[in-house]
Design a protein around this motif. Structure first.
Motif, PDB file in Angstrom:
ATOM      1  N   ASP A 251      21.594  -7.046   6.718  1.00  0.00           N
ATOM      2  CA  ASP A 251      20.965  -6.007   5.875  1.00  0.00           C
ATOM      3  C   ASP A 251      20.314  -6.263   4.976  1.00  0.00           C
ATOM      4  O   ASP A 251      19.536  -5.490   4.474  1.00  0.00           O
ATOM      5  N   GLU A 252      20.529  -7.509   4.361  1.00  0.00           N
ATOM      6  CA  GLU A 252      19.863  -7.861   3.203  1.00  0.00           C
ATOM      7  C   GLU A 252      18.036  -7.873   3.507  1.00  0.00           C
ATOM      8  O   GLU A 252      17.236  -7.624   2.805  1.00  0.00           O
ATOM      9  N   GLU A 253      17.881  -8.387   4.654  1.00  0.00           N
ATOM     10  CA  GLU A 253      16.700  -8.448   5.115  1.00  0.00           C
ATOM     11  C   GLU A 253      15.984  -7.246   5.465  1.00  0.00           C
ATOM     12  O   GLU A 253      14.921  -6.931   5.065  1.00  0.00           O
ATOM     13  N   VAL A 254      16.609  -6.307   6.055  1.00  0.00           N
ATOM     14  CA  VAL A 254      16.206  -4.900   6.320  1.00  0.00           C
ATOM     15  C   VAL A 254      15.956  -4.311   4.972  1.00  0.00           C
ATOM     16  O   VAL A 254      14.717  -3.670   4.924  1.00  0.00           O
ATOM     17  N   LEU A 255      16.813  -4.338   4.104  1.00  0.00           N
ATOM     18  CA  LEU A 255      16.652  -3.812   2.680  1.00  0.00           C
ATOM     19  C   LEU A 255      15.445  -4.174   2.218  1.00  0.00           C
ATOM     20  O   LEU A 255      14.442  -3.559   1.448  1.00  0.00           O
ATOM     21  N   GLU A 256      15.118  -5.518   1.959  1.00  0.00           N
ATOM     22  CA  GLU A 256      14.195  -6.135   1.299  1.00  0.00           C
ATOM     23  C   GLU A 256      12.782  -5.702   1.981  1.00  0.00           C
ATOM     24  O   GLU A 256      11.557  -5.647   1.312  1.00  0.00           O
ATOM     25  N   HIS A 257      12.703  -5.613   3.389  1.00  0.00           N
ATOM     26  CA  HIS A 257      11.523  -5.130   4.048  1.00  0.00           C
ATOM     27  C   HIS A 257      11.066  -3.784   3.789  1.00  0.00           C
ATOM     28  O   HIS A 257      10.101  -3.380   3.591  1.00  0.00           O
ATOM     29  N   LEU A 258      12.305  -2.977   3.580  1.00  0.00           N
ATOM     30  CA  LEU A 258      11.920  -1.537   3.432  1.00  0.00           C
ATOM     31  C   LEU A 258      11.633  -1.428   1.926  1.00  0.00           C
ATOM     32  O   LEU A 258      10.259  -0.685   1.705  1.00  0.00           O
ATOM     33  N   ARG A 259      11.888  -2.150   1.128  1.00  0.00           N
ATOM     34  CA  ARG A 259      11.499  -1.974  -0.301  1.00  0.00           C
ATOM     35  C   ARG A 259      10.089  -2.689  -0.244  1.00  0.00           C
ATOM     36  O   ARG A 259       9.086  -2.025  -1.071  1.00  0.00           O
ATOM     37  N   LEU A 260       9.759  -3.688   0.459  1.00  0.00           N
ATOM     38  CA  LEU A 260       8.282  -4.135   0.588  1.00  0.00           C
ATOM     39  C   LEU A 260       7.337  -3.329   0.989  1.00  0.00           C
ATOM     40  O   LEU A 260       6.279  -2.963   0.533  1.00  0.00           O
ATOM     41  N   VAL A 261       7.737  -2.554   2.224  1.00  0.00           N
ATOM     42  CA  VAL A 261       6.730  -1.590   2.671  1.00  0.00           C
ATOM     43  C   VAL A 261       6.458  -0.391   1.953  1.00  0.00           C
ATOM     44  O   VAL A 261       5.486   0.015   1.693  1.00  0.00           O
ATOM     45  N   LEU A 262       7.713   0.074   1.274  1.00  0.00           N
ATOM     46  CA  LEU A 262       7.673   1.264   0.599  1.00  0.00           C
ATOM     47  C   LEU A 262       6.613   0.941  -0.713  1.00  0.00           C
ATOM     48  O   LEU A 262       5.867   1.611  -1.043  1.00  0.00           O
ATOM     49  N   VAL A 263       7.100  -0.116  -1.520  1.00  0.00           N
ATOM     50  CA  VAL A 263       6.162  -0.643  -2.647  1.00  0.00           C
ATOM     51  C   VAL A 263       4.775  -0.602  -2.453  1.00  0.00           C
ATOM     52  O   VAL A 263       3.856  -0.237  -2.997  1.00  0.00           O
ATOM     53  N   ALA A 264       4.529  -1.594  -1.496  1.00  0.00           N
ATOM     54  CA  ALA A 264       3.373  -2.009  -1.195  1.00  0.00           C
ATOM     55  C   ALA A 264       2.487  -0.747  -0.578  1.00  0.00           C
ATOM     56  O   ALA A 264       1.198  -0.612  -1.056  1.00  0.00           O
ATOM     57  N   ALA A 265       2.919   0.120   0.419  1.00  0.00           N
ATOM     58  CA  ALA A 265       2.321   1.096   0.858  1.00  0.00           C
ATOM     59  C   ALA A 265       1.776   2.228  -0.075  1.00  0.00           C
ATOM     60  O   ALA A 265       0.696   2.707  -0.254  1.00  0.00           O
ATOM     61  N   ASN A 266       2.936   2.639  -1.109  1.00  0.00           N
ATOM     62  CA  ASN A 266       2.830   3.476  -2.284  1.00  0.00           C
ATOM     63  C   ASN A 266       1.655   3.152  -2.911  1.00  0.00           C
ATOM     64  O   ASN A 266       0.797   3.918  -3.345  1.00  0.00           O
ATOM     65  N   GLU A 267       1.897   1.960  -3.687  1.00  0.00           N
ATOM     66  CA  GLU A 267       1.034   1.468  -4.967  1.00  0.00           C
ATOM     67  C   GLU A 267      -0.394   1.592  -4.275  1.00  0.00           C
ATOM     68  O   GLU A 267      -1.478   2.109  -4.878  1.00  0.00           O
ATOM     69  N   THR A 268      -0.651   0.926  -3.109  1.00  0.00           N
ATOM     70  CA  THR A 268      -2.006   0.699  -2.549  1.00  0.00           C
ATOM     71  C   THR A 268      -2.648   1.874  -1.985  1.00  0.00           C
ATOM     72  O   THR A 268      -4.069   1.964  -2.289  1.00  0.00           O
ATOM     73  N   THR A 269      -1.879   2.798  -1.372  1.00  0.00           N
ATOM     74  CA  THR A 269      -2.503   4.054  -0.966  1.00  0.00           C
ATOM     75  C   THR A 269      -2.741   5.033  -2.171  1.00  0.00           C
ATOM     76  O   THR A 269      -3.643   5.742  -2.157  1.00  0.00           O
ATOM     77  N   VAL A 270      -1.836   5.155  -3.308  1.00  0.00           N
ATOM     78  CA  VAL A 270      -2.120   5.821  -4.454  1.00  0.00           C
ATOM     79  C   VAL A 270      -3.509   5.508  -5.002  1.00  0.00           C
ATOM     80  O   VAL A 270      -4.293   6.160  -5.121  1.00  0.00           O
ATOM     81  N   ASN A 271      -3.941   3.995  -5.193  1.00  0.00           N
ATOM     82  CA  ASN A 271      -5.032   3.701  -5.749  1.00  0.00           C
ATOM     83  C   ASN A 271      -6.214   4.038  -4.821  1.00  0.00           C
ATOM     84  O   ASN A 271      -7.138   4.297  -5.274  1.00  0.00           O
ATOM     85  N   LEU A 272      -5.925   3.851  -3.466  1.00  0.00           N
ATOM     86  CA  LEU A 272      -7.208   4.038  -2.466  1.00  0.00           C
ATOM     87  C   LEU A 272      -7.445   5.477  -2.627  1.00  0.00           C
ATOM     88  O   LEU A 272      -8.522   5.852  -2.749  1.00  0.00           O
ATOM     89  N   ILE A 273      -6.623   6.566  -2.545  1.00  0.00           N
ATOM     90  CA  ILE A 273      -6.777   7.977  -2.618  1.00  0.00           C
ATOM     91  C   ILE A 273      -7.469   8.126  -4.019  1.00  0.00           C
ATOM     92  O   ILE A 273      -8.520   8.912  -4.164  1.00  0.00           O
ATOM     93  N   ALA A 274      -7.107   7.768  -5.176  1.00  0.00           N
ATOM     94  CA  ALA A 274      -7.461   8.012  -6.490  1.00  0.00           C
ATOM     95  C   ALA A 274      -8.859   7.582  -6.632  1.00  0.00           C
ATOM     96  O   ALA A 274      -9.647   8.342  -7.264  1.00  0.00           O
TER      97      ALA A 274
END
Length: 472
Positions: A251-274
């Motif tokens: 569960d810890e590994e699942v949580l940390e990978h969800l966090r990783l995907v969510l943070v990385a995808a949001n930050e980079t895609t916001v910047n790319l769109i902007a």
């Protein structure tokens, strides 16, 4: 036509000092004269900062992080590739960092959420990396790419409906900062209502602000709740596929990978769109090309990935032993920062940065080697479909302030336009659309009126780039 020279070989040649160039180590901790990568000079004009370092130190330069902690900033394109592609020499395991081992990283350091070791694929190498990354890539592969576009179009319609009647908007806070998280919450299997709160937390976390630790804790608490819910009622979503993968993640590994995907995808895609929206609204080269039909939206996205990558600096790699990189003596336990933005304009591979780079994807925006970004095609799809739909919905879209008045938000890891005030032909929002003041904290509904939802009877859509051209 691209002015890029052929890719440098990744044979380790960059690990040896150039002839006549003596290798030397990083200056002492806090030594005077070593620039801070998060200081005013770096944030005011990162491009000039990188070039000064390149002139003074070459392809690898000493810098200081928060707390005056030493690191090496890799500026050369070839040197970045060597670090990315040689995990035996430059590990992703942050526990190797000498500053951690010596207790020099303060407990409340803003570097903590980003650099503290976690049980995720980006912090391990070898067999463990293959196990964890395999679970992520297999789960991402199940995501329906057509479904991604449907989510993007739907949420773009919703966001545009909130300001369409006014004829004015600021496309950063009202669009670019909201769209990726709205889409990602759907892909991960989260309720839409989480989106607005997670946007603020993720942006704050990536800036490394004084409240970064609190934002990280909010994100972790939210994901813990979701993991427990998916155990009880799994669905057809990324979180459920990750939990049920044959790699049997904890569960810890699942949580940390969800966090990783969510943070990385949001930050980079916001910047790319902007940054892409800024380019298509301000750059005369592209407006002229679009008028002649020679420049496509994917071309514009690719240019932004070269000139203003979603992440300017990617921390980090840690030396597994003493070695030499770009003429600098790297000691075991030293930290290296991947200078993506600096490497993309390295004169060795791009002598004239004023010439558009067409049809060349050898930029560093998505990294390379075993830790190359596994979700880059989803990020591109969100940006491409989002901008395409936005421009089609807003005829006559143009800036309502002079370009020189646009402000830029800069942190030590990223840079993007902070505000993008525009005007366009006002359009009546759908009658059933939820008022903008009610969009926060509740599930959004799909706009279905003819003004915003395509139907079989609707004429062919006007090409998005024509919305940027003057109307007679």
């Amino acid at each position: 036509m691209s002015t890029l020279r052929p890719d440098h070989p990744s044979d380790g040649s960059a690990l040896a000092p150039p002839p006549g160039c003596p290798a030397h180590g990083h200056p002492a901790l806090g030594a005077p004269g070593i620039p801070r990568i998060h200081g005013p000079e770096a944030e005011r004009n990162p491009a000039a900062f990188y070039e000064r370092l390149r002139q003074e130190h070459g392809a690898v330069a000493p810098v200081l992080l928060h707390g005056d902690l030493p690191a090496w900033l890799v500026l050369g394109h070839r040197e970045n590739l060597d670090v990315m592609r040689t995990p035996s020499l430059f590990s992703r395991d942050s526990r190797r960092w000498r500053m951690f081992q010596e207790g020099r990283v303060a407990p409340n350091s803003p570097l903590g959420p980003t650099l503290t070791w976690q049980p995720v694929c980006v912090f391990v190498d070898g067999d463990q990396h293959q196990r964890l990354r395999g679970a992520v890539t297999d789960s991402l592969a199940k995501v329906d790419r057509r479904g991604v576009r449907r989510y993007v179009v739907r949420h773009t319609q919703q966001l545009v409906a909130a300001f369409a009647a006014s004829g004015e908007a600021d496309l950063i806070p009202q669009y670019a900062e909201k769209l990726p998280m709205l889409v990602m919450t759907q892909l991960l299997g989260m309720p839409d209502r989480y989106g607005p709160h997670l946007v603020s937390a993720c942006l704050d976390l990536m800036k490394g602000s004084p409240t970064a630790l609190a934002s990280n804790q909010f994100l972790v608490d939210t994901l813990q709740e979701m993991v427990q819910q998916k155990h009880r009622t799994p669905g057809r979503d990324f979180a459920s596929w990750l939990i049920g993968h044959e790699a049997k993640l904890t569960d810890e590994e699942v949580l940390e990978h969800l966090r990783l995907v969510l943070v990385a995808a949001n930050e980079t895609t916001v910047n790319l769109i902007a940054n892409t929206l800024r380019l298509v609204l301000t750059d005369r080269r592209f407006r002229a090309s679009l008028a002649g039909g020679h420049m496509t939206l994917p071309d514009a996205l690719e240019q932004v990935l070269w000139d203003t990558p979603p992440l300017s600096v990617v921390p980090g790699r840690w030396a597994t032993g003493d070695t030499v990189l770009g003429g600098q003596q790297i000691k075991a336990g030293d930290m290296l920062l991947l200078g993506v933005a600096a490497g993309n304009v390295d004169p060795e591979i791009r002598p004239d940065i004023s010439v558009p780079v067409l049809g060349n994807r050898s930029h560093l925006a998505f990294s390379s080697g075993p830790h190359e970004c596994p979700g880059q095609d989803i990020g591109r799809a969100i940006a491409d479909a989002g901008i395409d739909t936005l421009l089609s919905l807003l005829p006559g879209l143009e800036l309502r302030v002079p370009e020189e008045q646009l402000t830029t938000s800069t942190s030590w890891v990223s840079r993007r336009v902070e505000t993008l005030p525009v005007r366009f032909q006002p359009r009546r929002p759908p009658a059933a659309t939820t008022p903008v003041e009610q969009l926060r904290g509740r599930q959004l509904t799909v706009a279905t009126t003819a003004a915003f939802a395509p139907t079989a009877a609707r004429p062919a859509r006007r090409p998005w780039w024509k919305s940027l051209l003057p109307r007679r």
